[in-house]
Design a protein around this motif. Structure first.
Motif, mmCIF file in Angstrom:
data_model
loop_
_atom_site.group_PDB
_atom_site.id
_atom_site.type_symbol
_atom_site.label_atom_id
_atom_site.label_comp_id
_atom_site.label_asym_id
_atom_site.label_seq_id
_atom_site.Cartn_x
_atom_site.Cartn_y
_atom_site.Cartn_z
ATOM 1 N N ASN A 25 3.785 -40.388 -2.214
ATOM 2 C CA ASN A 25 4.717 -40.541 -3.328
ATOM 3 C C ASN A 25 5.863 -41.480 -2.964
ATOM 4 O O ASN A 25 6.287 -42.310 -3.776
ATOM 5 C CB ASN A 25 5.251 -39.173 -3.747
ATOM 6 C CG ASN A 25 5.917 -39.208 -5.101
ATOM 7 O OD1 ASN A 25 5.691 -40.105 -5.897
ATOM 8 N ND2 ASN A 25 6.741 -38.215 -5.360
ATOM 9 N N ARG A 43 6.693 -44.921 -4.888
ATOM 10 C CA ARG A 43 8.025 -45.104 -5.472
ATOM 11 C C ARG A 43 8.741 -46.339 -4.930
ATOM 12 O O ARG A 43 9.648 -46.848 -5.569
ATOM 13 C CB ARG A 43 8.879 -43.858 -5.268
ATOM 14 C CG ARG A 43 8.492 -42.735 -6.195
ATOM 15 C CD ARG A 43 9.300 -41.487 -5.907
ATOM 16 N NE ARG A 43 8.896 -40.422 -6.776
ATOM 17 C CZ ARG A 43 9.465 -40.164 -7.958
ATOM 18 N NH1 ARG A 43 10.451 -40.901 -8.382
ATOM 19 N NH2 ARG A 43 9.038 -39.162 -8.695
ATOM 20 N N ASN A 103 6.003 -41.332 -11.992
ATOM 21 C CA ASN A 103 5.585 -39.978 -12.355
ATOM 22 C C ASN A 103 4.102 -39.868 -12.063
ATOM 23 O O ASN A 103 3.300 -40.604 -12.622
ATOM 24 C CB ASN A 103 5.877 -39.719 -13.828
ATOM 25 C CG ASN A 103 5.489 -38.331 -14.271
ATOM 26 O OD1 ASN A 103 4.894 -37.565 -13.529
ATOM 27 N ND2 ASN A 103 5.834 -38.011 -15.495
#
Length: 102
Positions: free
Chosen positions: A46, A50, A57
């Motif tokens: 993640n 990001r 999301n």
């Protein structure tokens, strides 16, 4: 070797989406080693995503904003990850579908 790595990555994403990362075995006070490892792997994945897509999301796909050429120029793309027991409530969308009488 590559398939094992892919299995770990997909397993960590699946565990996150199906909320299995917070589950404790019956009668235990802490989560298992593998569950904690999957959560750590998910957090690393993640974080990397990001860095490319701020505000990412995991439950939303990366659509082609500027047409099909985006498919070849974006550094990261994925289909929509969905949990196993997912049901869409169409009455909550922008174009709400009429509800069937019960």
């Amino acid at each position: 070797m590559i398939l094992q790595g892919l299995d770990l990555i997909l397993g960590s994403m699946c565990s996150r989406l199906n909320e299995k990362l917070t589950a404790k075995p019956p009668g235990k006070k802490v989560r298992g080693k593998r569950t904690r490892a999957k959560e750590k792997l998910y957090k690393v994945i993640n974080k990397e995503i990001r860095s490319i897509y701020p505000g990412f999301n995991v439950g939303v796909g990366t659509a082609c904003h500027y047409g099909p050429s985006d498919r070849w120029t974006h550094p990261y793309r994925h289909w929509l990850f969905m949990p196993t027991n997912y049901e869409m409530d169409r009455a909550l969308g922008k174009k709400a579908a009429p509800r069937k009488p019960t």
